[in-house]
Structures are given as C-alpha cells and as structure tokens.
Write an enzyme that holds these catalytic residues in place. Structure first.
Site, mmCIF file in Angstrom:
data_model
loop_
_atom_site.group_PDB
_atom_site.id
_atom_site.type_symbol
_atom_site.label_atom_id
_atom_site.label_comp_id
_atom_site.label_asym_id
_atom_site.label_seq_id
_atom_site.Cartn_x
_atom_site.Cartn_y
_atom_site.Cartn_z
ATOM 1 N N SER A 1 38.501 40.160 33.981
ATOM 2 C CA SER A 1 39.172 41.624 33.804
ATOM 3 C C SER A 1 40.767 41.675 33.856
ATOM 4 O O SER A 1 41.239 40.710 34.357
ATOM 5 C CB SER A 1 38.691 42.424 35.102
ATOM 6 O OG SER A 1 39.242 43.641 35.201
ATOM 7 N N TYR B 1 37.236 43.443 44.453
ATOM 8 C CA TYR B 1 36.651 43.397 43.148
ATOM 9 C C TYR B 1 37.529 42.520 42.165
ATOM 10 O O TYR B 1 37.024 41.402 41.775
ATOM 11 C CB TYR B 1 36.392 44.619 42.467
ATOM 12 C CG TYR B 1 36.246 44.519 41.056
ATOM 13 C CD1 TYR B 1 34.951 44.074 40.539
ATOM 14 C CD2 TYR B 1 37.059 44.710 40.255
ATOM 15 C CE1 TYR B 1 34.742 43.832 39.291
ATOM 16 C CE2 TYR B 1 36.962 44.598 38.769
ATOM 17 C CZ TYR B 1 35.508 44.075 38.378
ATOM 18 O OH TYR B 1 35.467 43.986 36.895
ATOM 19 N N LYS C 1 37.073 38.218 40.698
ATOM 20 C CA LYS C 1 37.439 37.861 39.398
ATOM 21 C C LYS C 1 38.480 36.742 39.421
ATOM 22 O O LYS C 1 38.203 35.651 38.675
ATOM 23 C CB LYS C 1 38.051 38.990 38.524
ATOM 24 C CG LYS C 1 36.692 40.067 37.996
ATOM 25 C CD LYS C 1 35.781 39.604 37.469
ATOM 26 C CE LYS C 1 34.698 40.557 37.303
ATOM 27 N NZ LYS C 1 33.400 40.110 36.799
HETATM 28 P P1 NAD Z 1 26.895 46.777 34.414
HETATM 29 O O1 NAD Z 1 26.831 47.245 35.849
HETATM 30 O O2 NAD Z 1 26.653 47.740 33.513
HETATM 31 O O3 NAD Z 1 26.502 45.192 34.160
HETATM 32 C C1 NAD Z 1 26.089 44.309 35.185
HETATM 33 C C2 NAD Z 1 24.596 43.909 35.285
HETATM 34 O O4 NAD Z 1 24.618 42.992 36.296
HETATM 35 C C3 NAD Z 1 23.769 45.288 35.593
HETATM 36 O O5 NAD Z 1 22.624 45.279 34.956
HETATM 37 C C4 NAD Z 1 23.242 44.769 36.991
HETATM 38 O O6 NAD Z 1 22.016 45.003 37.529
HETATM 39 C C5 NAD Z 1 23.383 43.210 36.939
HETATM 40 N N1 NAD Z 1 23.700 42.453 38.173
HETATM 41 C C6 NAD Z 1 24.539 42.839 39.256
HETATM 42 N N2 NAD Z 1 24.558 41.822 40.210
HETATM 43 C C7 NAD Z 1 23.458 40.787 39.930
HETATM 44 C C8 NAD Z 1 22.894 39.532 40.393
HETATM 45 N N3 NAD Z 1 23.179 39.315 41.775
HETATM 46 N N4 NAD Z 1 21.706 39.171 39.942
HETATM 47 C C9 NAD Z 1 21.419 39.642 38.620
HETATM 48 N N5 NAD Z 1 21.815 40.773 38.121
HETATM 49 C C10 NAD Z 1 22.964 41.327 38.702
HETATM 50 O O7 NAD Z 1 28.498 46.253 34.215
HETATM 51 P P2 NAD Z 1 29.357 46.069 32.496
HETATM 52 O O8 NAD Z 1 30.249 47.134 32.691
HETATM 53 O O9 NAD Z 1 28.378 45.514 31.855
HETATM 54 O O10 NAD Z 1 30.183 44.997 33.442
HETATM 55 C C11 NAD Z 1 29.576 43.474 33.124
HETATM 56 C C12 NAD Z 1 30.811 42.634 33.552
HETATM 57 O O11 NAD Z 1 31.997 42.693 32.933
HETATM 58 C C13 NAD Z 1 30.727 42.560 35.001
HETATM 59 O O12 NAD Z 1 30.983 41.320 35.526
HETATM 60 C C14 NAD Z 1 32.317 43.483 35.080
HETATM 61 O O13 NAD Z 1 32.712 43.127 36.492
HETATM 62 C C15 NAD Z 1 32.912 43.019 33.946
HETATM 63 N N6 NAD Z 1 33.886 43.947 33.460
HETATM 64 C C16 NAD Z 1 33.752 45.222 33.437
HETATM 65 C C17 NAD Z 1 34.515 46.383 33.055
HETATM 66 C C18 NAD Z 1 34.111 47.700 32.651
HETATM 67 O O14 NAD Z 1 35.200 48.521 32.842
HETATM 68 N N7 NAD Z 1 33.122 47.976 32.277
HETATM 69 C C19 NAD Z 1 36.094 45.860 32.901
HETATM 70 C C20 NAD Z 1 36.267 44.542 33.407
HETATM 71 C C21 NAD Z 1 35.083 43.372 33.593
HETATM 72 N N1 UFG Z 2 41.746 58.694 35.441
HETATM 73 C C1 UFG Z 2 41.868 60.052 35.531
HETATM 74 N N2 UFG Z 2 40.904 60.704 35.986
HETATM 75 C C2 UFG Z 2 39.631 60.270 36.274
HETATM 76 C C3 UFG Z 2 39.600 58.935 36.289
HETATM 77 C C4 UFG Z 2 40.442 58.193 35.780
HETATM 78 O O1 UFG Z 2 42.944 60.574 35.351
HETATM 79 O O2 UFG Z 2 38.719 60.926 36.984
HETATM 80 C C5 UFG Z 2 42.837 57.850 34.912
HETATM 81 C C6 UFG Z 2 43.377 56.737 35.663
HETATM 82 O O3 UFG Z 2 44.163 57.295 36.824
HETATM 83 C C7 UFG Z 2 43.755 55.745 34.884
HETATM 84 C C8 UFG Z 2 42.727 56.158 33.447
HETATM 85 O O4 UFG Z 2 42.270 57.110 33.726
HETATM 86 O O5 UFG Z 2 45.100 56.065 34.267
HETATM 87 C C9 UFG Z 2 41.701 54.819 33.267
HETATM 88 O O6 UFG Z 2 41.173 54.907 34.357
HETATM 89 P P1 UFG Z 2 39.947 54.111 34.805
HETATM 90 O O7 UFG Z 2 39.144 54.275 36.041
HETATM 91 O O8 UFG Z 2 38.630 54.720 33.622
HETATM 92 O O9 UFG Z 2 40.272 52.694 34.542
HETATM 93 P P2 UFG Z 2 41.096 51.765 35.214
HETATM 94 O O10 UFG Z 2 42.036 51.037 34.000
HETATM 95 O O11 UFG Z 2 41.567 52.106 36.366
HETATM 96 O O12 UFG Z 2 40.163 50.334 35.651
HETATM 97 C C10 UFG Z 2 38.966 49.813 34.693
HETATM 98 C C11 UFG Z 2 37.859 49.308 35.545
HETATM 99 C C12 UFG Z 2 38.218 48.114 36.281
HETATM 100 C C13 UFG Z 2 39.022 46.930 35.587
HETATM 101 C C14 UFG Z 2 40.151 47.695 34.911
HETATM 102 C C15 UFG Z 2 40.941 46.574 34.058
HETATM 103 O O13 UFG Z 2 37.175 50.301 36.218
HETATM 104 O O14 UFG Z 2 37.147 47.522 36.800
HETATM 105 O O15 UFG Z 2 39.638 48.772 34.244
HETATM 106 O O16 UFG Z 2 40.016 46.033 33.087
HETATM 107 F F1 UFG Z 2 39.700 46.183 36.398
#
Ligand code: NAD
Ligand code: UFG
Length: 333
Positions: free
Chosen positions: A124, A148, A152
């Site tokens: 991330s 979290y 990572k």
């Molecule tokens: P998501 O929660 O939709 O998908 C994660 C999946 O993993 C889920 O289906 C959950 O049921 C499964 N899971 C969790 N723990 C498990 C375990 N112990 N065993 C088996 N299955 C398990 O999340 P996503 O948004 O698709 O994110 C996928 C990956 O990308 C995650 O590792 C997350 O940290 C990373 N990531 C996501 C974002 C974002 O904004 N969505 C940003 C940066 C990194």
């Molecule tokens: N924001 C608002 N109102 C809300 C939610 C968010 O104004 O209700 C703003 C935040 O302050 C930020 C922007 O919208 O400026 C984006 O916020 P998000 O929560 O959507 O995303 P972040 O960038 O804070 O975090 C996301 C994921 C993290 C990841 C990060 C970098 O949630 O897990 O992107 O990849 F680590």
C-alpha cells in the site's frame, strides 16, 4: 498458469480473477469470506463464462493450504488476503498482526515446501508515511503510523528477506494508491458493510440517499482547493497491473516494490463534482475538521511500473465514478 489468489472474492481480488480468466489463466481462490461473499463467484462466471475453483479457508490454516497445493499444481500466488481498515487496526492490533503477518508466514512456508516461489503481494501507498514529498517514488524512505500500515511494511521486509535467503524466490510488492470504481458490467465492485471509512463508497452512499451528508475532512490543506488530494485508480486498471506483475515475477528473480497509481492527484471536492456529473445526482457535503493521521497529498510516481511492467492506468476519474455508480444501481445498494 495456475494462480492461487488469496482473498480472491474480495474487492480487488475478484476483479483480478476476472482478468486472469480472460487472459487464459486458471485462478484458484482461497478466502475465508470474513469480508466478502461467495456470491461473487456467480458474478465472475456471468462475466467470464467460467466459475473459478474456490476453497473457503483461512490462510492461517496450514493443513488447508497444504491440501490446496496438493490438489493443484500452483505456478504462482497473488496474495490479497488481509484485514485493511486503518482505524480498526488501531483498536485491535493483535488481530491485524496475526491475520496479516501470521497468515503470510504460513502461506510462504507452504509455498516453499510445495516448490512454488513466485508471489505478487498487495502492499500500500501507506508505507510512504507522513514525511515524503509527492509524487511518491519507490526508493523513498518508508514509515508507518498505524498497525495496518506496519503489517504492510513488515511483510515487505519479510518477503524481501526471503529473496535474500533463497535466490529462487520472485516477489513483487505492489504499492496500491486508492482503488475505486467497479467492473464495467456493474456485477462486481466494492460494498463495505456499515458506514464506509473511505471517501468513494461514502460519496456513492450519499448520492444513493443511504447517508445524508458527506463530511469533507479539512479544507485548509496546502492543496489547490484546500481538501485532501489522492491518486484514485480504477480497480480494473489495478487488476490488469497484477497480470503484468505476474509476468514480471515469472521472468525475474528477487524482490521489487512497484507503485500502482495513475500519477494524477484528485481532491475530495473534485471527486464529489465528478461523481455528481457521472450520476446526475447532487452529493450533499459539509466541511468538517481534519481526520487525524491524514496527509495533504498522496500520488504516485509511476515511471517504474511503466518501465518494468509496461503498464499504465487507462481509466479516468469519470469512468471510475460512472462504473461505481452503475454497480450501486445494478446491485440495488
Ligand atoms: P477486501 O477486504 O475486499 O479483500 C480481502 C479479502 O481477503 C476478503 O475477501 C477477505 O474475506 C479475505 N481475507 C481476509 N483475511 C483472510 C484470511 N486470514 N484468510 C483468508 N481470507 C482472508 O480488500 P481489498 O480492498 O480487495 O484489498 C485486498 C488487499 O489489498 C488487502 O491486502 C489490502 O490491505 C490491500 N490494499 C487495499 C487497498 C484499498 O484501498 N482497497 C489499498 C492498499 C492495499
Ligand atoms: N475523506 C473525507 N471524508 C470521508 C472520507 C475520506 O473527506 O468521509 C477524505 C480523506 O480525508 C482523504 C481522502 O478523502 O483526504 C481519501 O480518504 P480515504 O479514506 O478514501 O483514503 P486514504 O487515502 O485515507 O486511505 C486509503 C486506504 C488505506 C491505504 C491508503 C493508501 O484506506 O488503507 O489509501 O493506499 F493505505
């Protein structure tokens, strides 16, 4: 190739499974369904004509993973499974460390014993911490402010150490920026339970009339309109980046961290306006105090992804909003 996709029924995982099938690969999903539903398997079948092999199991269950590797000649792993809510990780750090770190350690151990040493890992942009100047580049110093993020960063270190210990490993650490949107079919997307923490699903729920008003967290940042700037990336672009990363990992040994973003920053208010345009619906908002832990701006330098993977994002903010809104409507959210 046979690709084990951990977390493959989740948001990013399900879109990647679709792309894998469409590229002729054979995905095998393992997911404990803690944050997803197995109904997505039917949607994947509707989109691609194929239902992927699915194991409902926790990646911390070593015997279950061993069974999967015994039953399938897995060529490589794309590892999405993990807990991902920043705020929750502060409340229950042990669960986050156990799920994300122990889970990955067990996965890698089983992979090693099965002779499968190629993994693409979901990292991330959070690893860039609070003190770097945008755009974020892979060789910048890393740091974290919550459990979290630490999972990572620690996993990036662990997977890199693995490559140092054994030159047969190939590891690609993909640092995602802010994935949003949905598949253009409207069949798969992101549907967080409860009140969303992230901006895009929050905006979509205000537009749909489920929530009354968006709180914009701060309008006094050092950004063009004072609101937070992020690098939103269409989830399908992100999914396609994984296929390129897979090709790279198969062809190259060692560990490599690579940003997946668009290199473009969009402010909170710009995203609100784009969503209004795509949906034709007004999004009520009010200015609220800054959210603790937020940075002003976060966007990617994408040169490394272009150079090493031959990949760059294709979709714009309007597509992300249009597809996300179509998913909300199709699924009656
Ligand atoms: P998501 O929660 O939709 O998908 C994660 C999946 O993993 C889920 O289906 C959950 O049921 C499964 N899971 C969790 N723990 C498990 C375990 N112990 N065993 C088996 N299955 C398990 O999340 P996503 O948004 O698709 O994110 C996928 C990956 O990308 C995650 O590792 C997350 O940290 C990373 N990531 C996501 C974002 C974002 O904004 N969505 C940003 C940066 C990194
Ligand atoms: N924001 C608002 N109102 C809300 C939610 C968010 O104004 O209700 C703003 C935040 O302050 C930020 C922007 O919208 O400026 C984006 O916020 P998000 O929560 O959507 O995303 P972040 O960038 O804070 O975090 C996301 C994921 C993290 C990841 C990060 C970098 O949630 O897990 O992107 O990849 F680590």
């Amino acid at each position: 190739m046979k690709i084990l996709v951990t977390g493959g029924t989740g948001f990013i995982g399900s879109h990647t499974v679709v792309e894998l099938i469409e590229a002729g690969h054979e995905p095998i999903i393992v997911d404990n369904l803690s944050n997803s539903s197995d109904k997505v398997l039917d949607d994947i079948q509707t989109i691609t004509g194929k239902k992927p092999v699915f194991y409902k199991a926790d990646i911390r269950d070593k015997a279950a993973l061993e069974k999967i590797f015994k039953e399938n000649a897995v060529d490589a792993v794309i590892h999405f499974a993990g807990l991902k809510a920043v705020g929750e990780s502060v409340q229950i750090p042990l669960e986050y460390y156990h799920n994300n770190i122990t889970g990955t350690l067990i996965l890698c151990d089983v992979m090693r014993k099965a002779g499968c040493k190629t993994i693409v890992f979901s990292s991330s942009a959070t690893v860039y911490g609070m003190n770097n100047a945008v755009p974020f580049k892979e060789d910048m110093p890393t740091s974290c402010t919550n459990p979290y993020g630490w999972t990572k960063l620690m996993l990036e270190q662990i997977l890199t150490d693995l490559c140092v210990s054994d030159p047969e490993w190939s590891v690609v650490l993909l640092r995602y920026f802010n994935p949003i949107g949905a598949h253009e079919s409207g069949l798969i997307g992101e549907n967080p339970s409860g009140i969303p923490n992230n901006l895009f699903p929050y905006i979509a729920r205000v537009a749909a009339g489920i929530l009354p008003c968006l709180s914009v967290f701060g309008n006094d940042y050092d950004t063009p309109d004072g609101t937070g700037v992020r690098d939103y990336i269409h989830v399908v672009d992100l999914a396609q980046g994984h296929l390129k990363a897979l090709d790279y990992a198969v062809a190259n040994k060692g560990a490599e961290a690579i940003n997946l973003g668009t290199s473009r920053g969009t402010s909170v208010l710009e995203l609100v306006t784009a969503f209004e345009k795509a949906s034709g619906v007004k999004v009520n908002y009010k200015i609220a105090p800054r959210r603790p832990g937020d940075i002003a701006s976060c966007y990617a330098d994408t040169e490394k992804a272009e150079k090493l993977l031959g990949w760059s994002a294709k979709y714009g903010i309007e597509d992300m909003c249009r597809h996300g809104w179509a998913y909300m409507n199709k699924k009656n959210i």
